[in-house]
Design a protein around this motif. Structure first.
Motif, PDB file in Angstrom:
ATOM      1  N   ALA A   1     -38.080 -45.667 -25.810  1.00 56.69           N
ATOM      2  CA  ALA A   1     -36.883 -45.484 -26.628  1.00 56.69           C
ATOM      3  C   ALA A   1     -37.241 -44.975 -28.017  1.00 56.69           C
ATOM      4  O   ALA A   1     -36.552 -44.122 -28.584  1.00 56.69           O
ATOM      5  CB  ALA A   1     -36.112 -46.799 -26.731  1.00 56.69           C
TER       6      ALA A   1
ATOM      7  N   SER B   1     -30.708 -48.446 -37.571  1.00 53.92           N
ATOM      8  CA  SER B   1     -29.399 -48.488 -36.937  1.00 53.92           C
ATOM      9  C   SER B   1     -28.280 -48.362 -37.971  1.00 53.92           C
ATOM     10  O   SER B   1     -27.341 -47.580 -37.798  1.00 53.92           O
ATOM     11  CB  SER B   1     -29.249 -49.798 -36.153  1.00 53.92           C
TER      12      SER B   1
ATOM     13  N   ARG C   1     -25.524 -45.328 -38.234  1.00 51.19           N
ATOM     14  CA  ARG C   1     -24.087 -45.617 -38.149  1.00 51.19           C
ATOM     15  C   ARG C   1     -23.355 -45.118 -39.392  1.00 51.19           C
ATOM     16  O   ARG C   1     -22.230 -44.621 -39.315  1.00 51.19           O
ATOM     17  CB  ARG C   1     -23.862 -47.118 -37.978  1.00 51.19           C
TER      18      ARG C   1
ATOM     19  N   ARG D   1     -24.876 -40.274 -32.387  1.00 45.81           N
ATOM     20  CA  ARG D   1     -24.422 -41.251 -31.395  1.00 45.81           C
ATOM     21  C   ARG D   1     -25.533 -41.539 -30.383  1.00 45.81           C
ATOM     22  O   ARG D   1     -25.807 -42.700 -30.053  1.00 45.81           O
ATOM     23  CB  ARG D   1     -23.185 -40.719 -30.676  1.00 45.81           C
ATOM     24  N   ASP D   2     -26.201 -40.478 -29.922  1.00 48.61           N
ATOM     25  CA  ASP D   2     -27.303 -40.664 -28.971  1.00 48.61           C
ATOM     26  C   ASP D   2     -28.472 -41.389 -29.630  1.00 48.61           C
ATOM     27  O   ASP D   2     -29.142 -42.208 -28.990  1.00 48.61           O
ATOM     28  CB  ASP D   2     -27.759 -39.310 -28.424  1.00 48.61           C
TER      29      ASP D   2
ATOM     30  N   LEU E   1     -28.292 -43.619 -31.966  1.00 51.18           N
ATOM     31  CA  LEU E   1     -27.928 -45.033 -32.021  1.00 51.18           C
ATOM     32  C   LEU E   1     -28.170 -45.718 -30.683  1.00 51.18           C
ATOM     33  O   LEU E   1     -28.574 -46.881 -30.630  1.00 51.18           O
ATOM     34  CB  LEU E   1     -26.459 -45.176 -32.425  1.00 51.18           C
ATOM     35  N   THR E   2     -27.924 -44.997 -29.610  1.00 52.39           N
ATOM     36  CA  THR E   2     -28.179 -45.554 -28.281  1.00 52.39           C
ATOM     37  C   THR E   2     -29.652 -45.893 -28.113  1.00 52.39           C
ATOM     38  O   THR E   2     -30.009 -46.979 -27.631  1.00 52.39           O
ATOM     39  CB  THR E   2     -27.747 -44.559 -27.185  1.00 52.39           C
ATOM     40  N   HIS E   3     -30.535 -44.992 -28.532  1.00 56.33           N
ATOM     41  CA  HIS E   3     -31.978 -45.223 -28.401  1.00 56.33           C
ATOM     42  C   HIS E   3     -32.441 -46.352 -29.326  1.00 56.33           C
ATOM     43  O   HIS E   3     -33.297 -47.159 -28.941  1.00 56.33           O
ATOM     44  CB  HIS E   3     -32.747 -43.943 -28.708  1.00 56.33           C
TER      45      HIS E   3
ATOM     46  N   THR F   1     -30.595 -48.866 -30.314  1.00 57.12           N
ATOM     47  CA  THR F   1     -30.117 -50.104 -29.683  1.00 57.12           C
ATOM     48  C   THR F   1     -31.035 -50.519 -28.540  1.00 57.12           C
ATOM     49  O   THR F   1     -31.331 -51.709 -28.353  1.00 57.12           O
ATOM     50  CB  THR F   1     -28.684 -49.914 -29.158  1.00 57.12           C
ATOM     51  N   MET F   2     -31.527 -49.547 -27.778  1.00 55.86           N
ATOM     52  CA  MET F   2     -32.469 -49.845 -26.701  1.00 55.86           C
ATOM     53  C   MET F   2     -33.771 -50.412 -27.260  1.00 55.86           C
ATOM     54  O   MET F   2     -34.379 -51.307 -26.660  1.00 55.86           O
ATOM     55  CB  MET F   2     -32.731 -48.580 -25.879  1.00 55.86           C
TER      56      MET F   2
ATOM     57  N   GLU G   1     -33.052 -54.040 -28.130  1.00 56.80           N
ATOM     58  CA  GLU G   1     -32.936 -54.878 -26.943  1.00 56.80           C
ATOM     59  C   GLU G   1     -34.299 -55.095 -26.286  1.00 56.80           C
ATOM     60  O   GLU G   1     -34.618 -56.199 -25.845  1.00 56.80           O
ATOM     61  CB  GLU G   1     -31.959 -54.249 -25.955  1.00 56.80           C
TER      62      GLU G   1
END
Length: 206
Positions: free
Chosen positions: A33, A104, A108, A132-133, A135-137, A139-140, A143
């Protein structure tokens, strides 16, 4: 006496094994990620000049740092454009959790600001999609390493929306936002590289 020593040794060994490690579990999922995030940030950097050329047409507003003036800095304040969260070198006082949380929050922030500005002019949709993409990475990453999500102030974009009173304000706000986004992306790349180096140091201490 010997039994006491043995008992103490067993106690300390158990305590060390059961205590939570200070190094996060940086799994292959985290590394993947992070690498995808870095690739995407590099793409955003390449796309910023094109987005600026497509959306900012006012004379004198260029990405050349030499063209920046004190008046533009005053506009940053008057338009209420916030600075991105500061990304520092990793240390015991600025942890991986702090670093990724600020990645992050900054992403945002600029996604929200570009969302407001894209309602006023065209040329920013690709950057918004890339953020947006990104932010997805990120967030991964959070997690995968079981990091906290951090706190993000959603009022920044609303404040900007209320302060845009004309086309020139929109032009200046877009210019300043893209300029700050470019600087933030440079910091992001440095931080993502530092995360990779930190991973190697953490692995070597286990």
């Amino acid at each position: 006496m010997k039994l006491t020593v043995v008992a103490l040794l067993h106690y300390f060994l158990f305590a060390v094994q059961s205590a939570p490690t200070s190094s996060p579990n940086l799994s292959p999922a985290f590394r993947e990620a992070a690498e995808r995030a870095k690739t995407l940030v590099e793409k955003i950097l390449r796309d910023i000049p094109r987005a600026h050329a497509a959306s900012v047409t006012a004379e004198g507003l260029t990405l050349d740092p030499a063209a920046h003036s004190a008046n533009l800095q005053m506009m940053v304040t008057s338009l209420g454009i916030p600075a991105a969260p500061v990304l520092k070198p990793l240390s015991e006082h600025f942890t991986l959790d702090d670093c990724v949380s600020r990645m992050s929050a900054g992403s945002r922030l600029y996604q929200g600001l570009l969302g407001v500005l894209s309602e006023k002019l065209s040329g920013l949709s690709d950057l918004r999609a890339n953020l947006r993409d990104l932010l997805t990475h990120i967030t991964m990453m959070q997690e995968a390493a079981q990091l906290g999500g951090g706190v993000f102030n959603q009022n920044s974009s609303l404040d900007l929306a209320h302060r845009l009173h004309g086309n020139y304000d929109v032009q200046v706000a877009t210019h300043l936002t893209l300029t700050q986004l470019r600087s933030f992306c440079h910091d992001l790349i440095r931080s993502l590289r530092a995360v990779a180096a930190y991973r190697h140091r953490a692995a070597g201490t286990r």
